[in-house]
Scaffold this motif. Structure first.
Motif, mmCIF file in Angstrom:
data_model
loop_
_atom_site.group_PDB
_atom_site.id
_atom_site.type_symbol
_atom_site.label_atom_id
_atom_site.label_comp_id
_atom_site.label_asym_id
_atom_site.label_seq_id
_atom_site.Cartn_x
_atom_site.Cartn_y
_atom_site.Cartn_z
ATOM 1 N N THR A 85 0.529 -1.100 0.103
ATOM 2 C CA THR A 85 0.359 -0.125 -0.325
ATOM 3 C C THR A 85 0.983 1.405 0.363
ATOM 4 O OG1 THR A 85 -2.020 -1.395 1.880
ATOM 5 C CG2 THR A 85 -2.005 1.218 1.254
ATOM 6 N N ILE A 86 1.908 1.286 1.197
ATOM 7 C CA ILE A 86 2.599 2.309 1.531
ATOM 8 C C ILE A 86 3.539 2.175 -0.743
ATOM 9 C CG2 ILE A 86 4.583 1.848 2.224
ATOM 10 C CD1 ILE A 86 3.450 5.374 3.044
ATOM 11 N N ASP A 87 4.434 1.534 -1.072
ATOM 12 C CA ASP A 87 4.841 2.004 -2.105
ATOM 13 C C ASP A 87 3.874 2.009 -3.055
ATOM 14 O OD1 ASP A 87 7.076 1.319 -0.357
ATOM 15 O OD2 ASP A 87 7.210 -1.619 -1.290
ATOM 16 N N GLU A 88 2.611 1.267 -3.569
ATOM 17 C CA GLU A 88 1.982 2.251 -4.520
ATOM 18 C C GLU A 88 1.449 3.387 -3.961
ATOM 19 O OE1 GLU A 88 -1.114 -0.572 -6.530
ATOM 20 O OE2 GLU A 88 -2.430 0.844 -5.660
ATOM 21 N N HIS A 89 1.837 4.345 -2.924
ATOM 22 C CA HIS A 89 1.381 5.849 -3.070
ATOM 23 C C HIS A 89 2.472 6.004 -3.877
ATOM 24 C CE1 HIS A 89 1.428 9.219 -0.917
ATOM 25 N NE2 HIS A 89 2.385 8.750 -0.635
ATOM 26 N N TYR A 90 2.993 5.854 -3.528
ATOM 27 C CA TYR A 90 4.349 6.264 -3.420
ATOM 28 C C TYR A 90 4.951 6.261 -5.591
ATOM 29 C CZ TYR A 90 5.769 8.389 0.706
ATOM 30 O OH TYR A 90 6.390 8.712 1.830
ATOM 31 N N ALA A 91 4.366 4.996 -6.060
ATOM 32 C CA ALA A 91 4.526 4.846 -7.073
ATOM 33 C C ALA A 91 3.234 5.456 -8.199
ATOM 34 C CB ALA A 91 3.663 3.098 -7.482
#
Lengths: 432, 141
Positions: free
Chosen positions: B122-128
């Motif tokens: 979830t957090i990595d997708e936020h940044y992506a």
């Protein structure tokens, strides 16, 4: 934590222009013919005006990136910045295209060239992607709802909207190059939710009785008028700005402050590409600190601004506005050195402003219900104080029912902007 | 204020930015500067600010390298916008160094693919998502 009025100093271009004569001289030095330069300068019109169709720009010089031989007209710059940072209406193009793509015939034509559909008839393609047309229709509806939500923020969401526009352009381009429709829909749904999350992540502070409606205007600034005189008619929020040593094409913060989308409070960095003559725009820091009155900016000692040519500007706010919306924090904490002297409280963060209270080394500080910002003091602003303006906070003005960004509260309340010399005299001016 | 307080309980916005930068610099010589509490914060904090996200990414990048691992795609998502829009020279150089031997443009495309495949946390997708709407791909090398 120490703060100063220029800690987030964006770059500017060069030394102040003292008068029209030196302005022309400077432009000639930049390699432009004088006649051509004069076309770039908006003629001066003296005296205040009632609701002019286009804001007056008195004595305003062209914006001048610090690299020599580059000049851009202020009108062109204003148009370009306005184009790049648009409000909610900019979503209309996306909604319109999504609505068109939700029609199966249009969608089939849009993806017909994709490798996956080679040798397929329109009917076969339609059967393969029919369900996606429905999802695209829903997406169009969702973007429409988002437009309504974001419209209430005025220009307070232009950076987020710019990001969404970019995501749309990328995804739409990829769709035309073979991205499966289902992936396109998924990407745009995720981007839409992510932009909504970005906007709702900002703390909202209620300002009881607050409004951006302004009362009677005061007499506008005059060229060469002393800032001390001007400050009798307006509250002035001032800054000292210096160019970055490593970016010769950067457009001065002072020039940006004069643009009507900024209304004295630029929240962008801009530079002029020397080859393409295109203006590159990026978000500036989240907060910007202004001294109350010109004295704090003139007296500010900055490592960067003292080395390079500094320029000064002041935003004209209605007289009494700062006292009305500012919480006095300058002498709210007793020093721990047993002297009994008072010091300025620290700057409260957005969450603390929303909660109307915060702690400073064991001292509980309360914020008035009708206050939107703190008035603090640092070395150069001891006498009159300083104010932080934030892009990533929202205010809910109960007096007018407006919900807008903290930055927009300042912009909507501002009446004009002046550039002033290191002698404290007005050089350029513009009233809205 | 110690580093943990500065980052976890900042009084002002720039307290955290300053604390994170100090933490990043400390990791050059002292891996233990990244305490479990700070590691959790750095891994999970959601930012929309180019410089703050970059320094979070640079800390995670250094942590991975110190452990002899290649940083994940989500770490590069945090750093990527610094290559395009960040003005801070030190962070920009850090971003350039972090991308040594790695194509920013290819990374941009990989982020799109990972979002589409739901392959990120979830957090990595936020940044992506944030990186792909912040960065202008045409300006990446």
């Amino acid at each position: 934590m120490m703060q100063n009025p220029n800690k987030s100093l964006p770059p500017s271009s060069e030394k102040p222009v003292e008068d029209d004569k030196t302005s022309s001289k400077r432009d000639v030095v930049r390699g432009k013919e004088l006649d051509e330069q004069q076309k770039l300068v908006t003629p001066v019109e003296e005296g205040p005006k009632k609701e002019p169709e286009k804001p007056e720009r008195g004595h305003q010089t062209p914006a001048t990136p610090s690299g020599a031989k580059l000049v851009v007209s202020m009108d062109d710059l204003e148009a370009e910045i306005g184009k790049q940072l648009q409000g909610a209406d900019s979503l209309d193009t996306i909604i319109s295209r999504l609505t068109a793509l939700s029609d199966l015939t249009t969608l089939v034509q849009a993806v017909k060239g994709q490798k996956a559909f080679a040798n397929k008839t329109d009917k076969e393609i339609g059967e393969a992607i029919g369900a996606q047309a429905v999802f695209i229709g829903r997406l169009a509806t969702d973007v429409g709802k988002f437009k309504s939500e974001v419209a209430t923020l005025g220009r307070g969401a232009v950076h987020e909207l710019r990001g969404f526009q970019k995501a749309w352009a990328d995804a739409h381009d990829k769709l035309s190059k073979g991205m499966p429709v289902a992936v396109f829909v998924k990407l745009m749904q995720k981007q839409l939710q992510s932009v909504k999350d970005e906007l709702t992540s900002k703390p909202v502070m209620e300002v009881k009785g607050g409004t951006t409606a302004k009362g009677q205007g005061a007499e506008g600034p005059k060229k060469d008028e002393a800032m001390s005189e001007l400050e009798k008619r307006f509250d002035v929020l001032a800054r000292k700005s210096a160019p970055p040593p490593d970016d010769k094409n950067n457009i001065s913060e002072v020039d940006l402050a004069f643009l009507s989308p900024m209304r004295g409070f630029p929240d962008i960095f801009a530079s002029l590409d020397k080859d393409t003559k295109q203006v590159d725009v990026s978000k500036a820091n989240e907060e910007k600190v202004f001294s109350i009155g010109s004295g704090g900016a003139l007296g500010f000692k900055g490592e960067l601004s003292d080395k390079a040519g500094a320029r000064f500007y002041g935003v004209l706010m209605p007289k009494g506005w700062i006292a009305k919306y500012g919480e006095e924090l300058r002498e709210r904490v007793t020093k721990s050195d047993k002297s009994g002297d008072k010091r300025s409280a620290r700057a409260p963060n957005g969450k603390e402003m929303a909660q109307k209270r915060f702690d400073d080394e064991g001292h509980e500080i309360t914020i008035g219900e009708g206050k939107a910002f703190g008035i603090r003091a640092e070395e150069s602003t001891k006498e009159h104080g300083q104010v932080d303006v934030h892009r990533d906070r929202h205010v809910n003005l109960t007096g007018s029912g407006e919900q807008l960004s903290h930055l927009e509260l300042f912009r909507k309340s501002s009446m004009g902007v002046v550039e002033f010399s290191d002698k404290g005299l007005v050089i350029n001016r513009r009233m809205w | 204020m110690d580093l943990e307080n500065l980052i976890l309980e900042p009084h002002e916005g720039h307290d955290r930015r300053m604390g994170l930068r100090t933490l990043w610099q400390s990791l050059r010589s002292d891996a233990s500067a990244l305490t479990p509490a700070l590691e959790r914060f750095v891994s999970e904090h959601k930012s929309y600010d180019i410089e703050e996200a970059a320094v979070l990414g640079l800390i995670l990048e250094r942590r991975a390298r110190l452990a002899g691992q290649e940083p994940s795609l989500g770490v590069f998502a945090r750093i990527l916008p610094m290559l395009d829009g960040g003005l801070d020279q030190e962070l920009r150089q850090g971003a350039v160094d972090a991308f040594a031997g790695r194509s920013p443009r290819t990374t941009f495309d990989a982020l799109y693919d990972a979002i589409a495949e739901d392959s990120l946390s979830t957090i990595d997708e936020h940044y992506a998502l944030w990186a792909t709407r912040t960065v202008d791909q045409d300006r990446l090398s």
